[in-house]
Design a protein around this motif. Sequence first.
Motif, PDB file in Angstrom:
ATOM      1  N   LYS A 149       0.828  -1.206   0.000  1.00  0.00           N
ATOM      2  CA  LYS A 149       0.000   0.000   0.000  1.00  0.00           C
ATOM      3  C   LYS A 149       0.860   1.252   0.000  1.00  0.00           C
ATOM      4  N   LYS A 150       1.930   1.258   0.774  1.00  0.00           N
ATOM      5  CA  LYS A 150       2.839   2.412   0.864  1.00  0.00           C
ATOM      6  C   LYS A 150       3.401   2.783  -0.498  1.00  0.00           C
ATOM      7  N   HIS A 151       3.685   1.778  -1.314  1.00  0.00           N
ATOM      8  CA  HIS A 151       4.342   2.016  -2.598  1.00  0.00           C
ATOM      9  C   HIS A 151       3.380   1.897  -3.792  1.00  0.00           C
ATOM     10  N   GLY A 152       2.091   1.766  -3.530  1.00  0.00           N
ATOM     11  CA  GLY A 152       1.123   1.672  -4.610  1.00  0.00           C
ATOM     12  C   GLY A 152       1.247   0.422  -5.449  1.00  0.00           C
ATOM     13  N   VAL A 153       1.613  -0.682  -4.790  1.00  0.00           N
ATOM     14  CA  VAL A 153       1.828  -1.965  -5.456  1.00  0.00           C
ATOM     15  C   VAL A 153       0.680  -2.909  -5.110  1.00  0.00           C
ATOM     16  N   LEU A 154       0.251  -3.720  -6.064  1.00  0.00           N
ATOM     17  CA  LEU A 154      -0.808  -4.691  -5.804  1.00  0.00           C
ATOM     18  C   LEU A 154      -0.255  -5.901  -5.063  1.00  0.00           C
ATOM     19  N   LEU A 155      -1.060  -6.462  -4.163  1.00  0.00           N
ATOM     20  CA  LEU A 155      -0.666  -7.659  -3.411  1.00  0.00           C
ATOM     21  C   LEU A 155      -1.581  -8.815  -3.792  1.00  0.00           C
ATOM     22  N   ILE A 156      -0.983  -9.838  -4.407  1.00  0.00           N
ATOM     23  CA  ILE A 156      -1.681 -11.069  -4.773  1.00  0.00           C
ATOM     24  C   ILE A 156      -1.234 -12.150  -3.795  1.00  0.00           C
ATOM     25  N   VAL A 157      -2.162 -12.783  -3.117  1.00  0.00           N
ATOM     26  CA  VAL A 157      -1.835 -13.762  -2.070  1.00  0.00           C
ATOM     27  C   VAL A 157      -2.339 -15.147  -2.446  1.00  0.00           C
ATOM     28  N   ASP A 158      -1.457 -16.128  -2.300  1.00  0.00           N
ATOM     29  CA  ASP A 158      -1.805 -17.536  -2.473  1.00  0.00           C
ATOM     30  C   ASP A 158      -2.204 -18.094  -1.111  1.00  0.00           C
ATOM     31  N   ALA A 159      -3.503 -18.317  -0.934  1.00  0.00           N
ATOM     32  CA  ALA A 159      -4.026 -18.809   0.344  1.00  0.00           C
ATOM     33  C   ALA A 159      -4.361 -20.295   0.284  1.00  0.00           C
ATOM     34  N   SER A 160      -3.674 -21.030  -0.580  1.00  0.00           N
ATOM     35  CA  SER A 160      -3.963 -22.462  -0.739  1.00  0.00           C
ATOM     36  C   SER A 160      -3.841 -23.225   0.567  1.00  0.00           C
ATOM     37  N   GLN A 161      -2.849 -22.853   1.383  1.00  0.00           N
ATOM     38  CA  GLN A 161      -2.579 -23.597   2.614  1.00  0.00           C
ATOM     39  C   GLN A 161      -3.276 -23.008   3.839  1.00  0.00           C
ATOM     40  N   THR A 162      -3.897 -21.847   3.693  1.00  0.00           N
ATOM     41  CA  THR A 162      -4.457 -21.182   4.874  1.00  0.00           C
ATOM     42  C   THR A 162      -5.963 -20.981   4.824  1.00  0.00           C
TER      43      THR A 162
END
Length: 381
Positions: free
Chosen positions: A164-177
């Motif tokens: 968020k600080k750098h205006g970057v997108l965050l894609i998360v792999d939640a396969s295990q969680t």
Amino acid sequence: MIYLDNAATTRQKPRQVIDAVVNAMTTMGNASRGAHGSSLQAARAVYDTRCKLAKLFGCSRADHVIFTSNSTEALNIAISGICNTGDHVISTVLEHNSVLRPLYRLESEGVISLSFVSADKQGRPHMGEFESLIQPNTRAIVCTHASNLTGEIVDIAAVGAVAKKHGVLLIVDASQTGGCVPINMEAMGIDVLCFTGHKGLYGPQGTGGLCIREGVQIRPFKVGGSGIHSYMKHQPEEYPTRLEAGTLNSHGVMGLSAALDFLEETGVETIARKEHELMMRFYNGVVNLPGVTVYGDFSEGHQRTAVVTLNIHDYDSSAVSDELSECYDIATRPGAHCAPLMHHALGTVEQGAVRFSFSWFTTEDEVDAAIAAVKEIAESE
């Protein structure tokens, strides 16, 4: 069989999941493909499942929940649909090939450049590197929520703050969680959450999806039938149709819906607590056995999923897993676990490792039997 391969798939499902799939196969039509009763029933049931997933994962809009066949498909859709020519992407050495291979493909095609956050000998990521690797053209951070090899949980909220600080997108792999660890996209700063239905969500194989933050645009990975705007030459723009070309696996989605009911009734925190206790029971029973090496951080208070990965002496991990299966009727996962960079970090490329993973349906007696089996194998040198 003592089934301790739940990080690959939860073989034991709640009865209501099985019943829901059978019922769907005998009553449901094709969602959004007609105005007759069975089609409308399917459409309503599918939308209801979107709502349940949005609630579970803290996604602000149910129509931004997209169904796929698994998390691999979801990750391919997200990565390919967000990255543009000239972009830089940050990932980690903890990743599964479902993240690595789409990224490598884009890199080999000259679309993106890549940087990786490294990890220590216990598989813990160096968190400071997320920010230090940011470049002016960084488009996205693609990060697993937990390693499928060691069970190490990444502090996604901290990664989200950097993004968020750098205006970057965050894609998360939640396969295990997904289903094993509480997740709130809004609170954790997740832009796209990719999940699978057949592991911690206790749903059928062939189910999964993406949850997309409002305002994030992902290009379609595939196009085709949508049930609406049939005279248009291009895929409709609105979610979820934008990313759901073709007939959905509505039968599987109904099983997933029943599984989500089970999770809500039981409680994700309750499930996580029991799985953690089972994992620690096994860990404490094997960690001090002569010749046994356990990987990962099991210190008190350290966040992790219910996974214990180990090696016995210098035995090949596949041979150990085969002996556990043939002589003790215990199912485990050996080898590379589709996590090549993590094995490099752990120094287990040649030997691989044997993964024991636990679920809500695992019993203490099964855990104790697995401890005894590891002890016998270790003493048989």
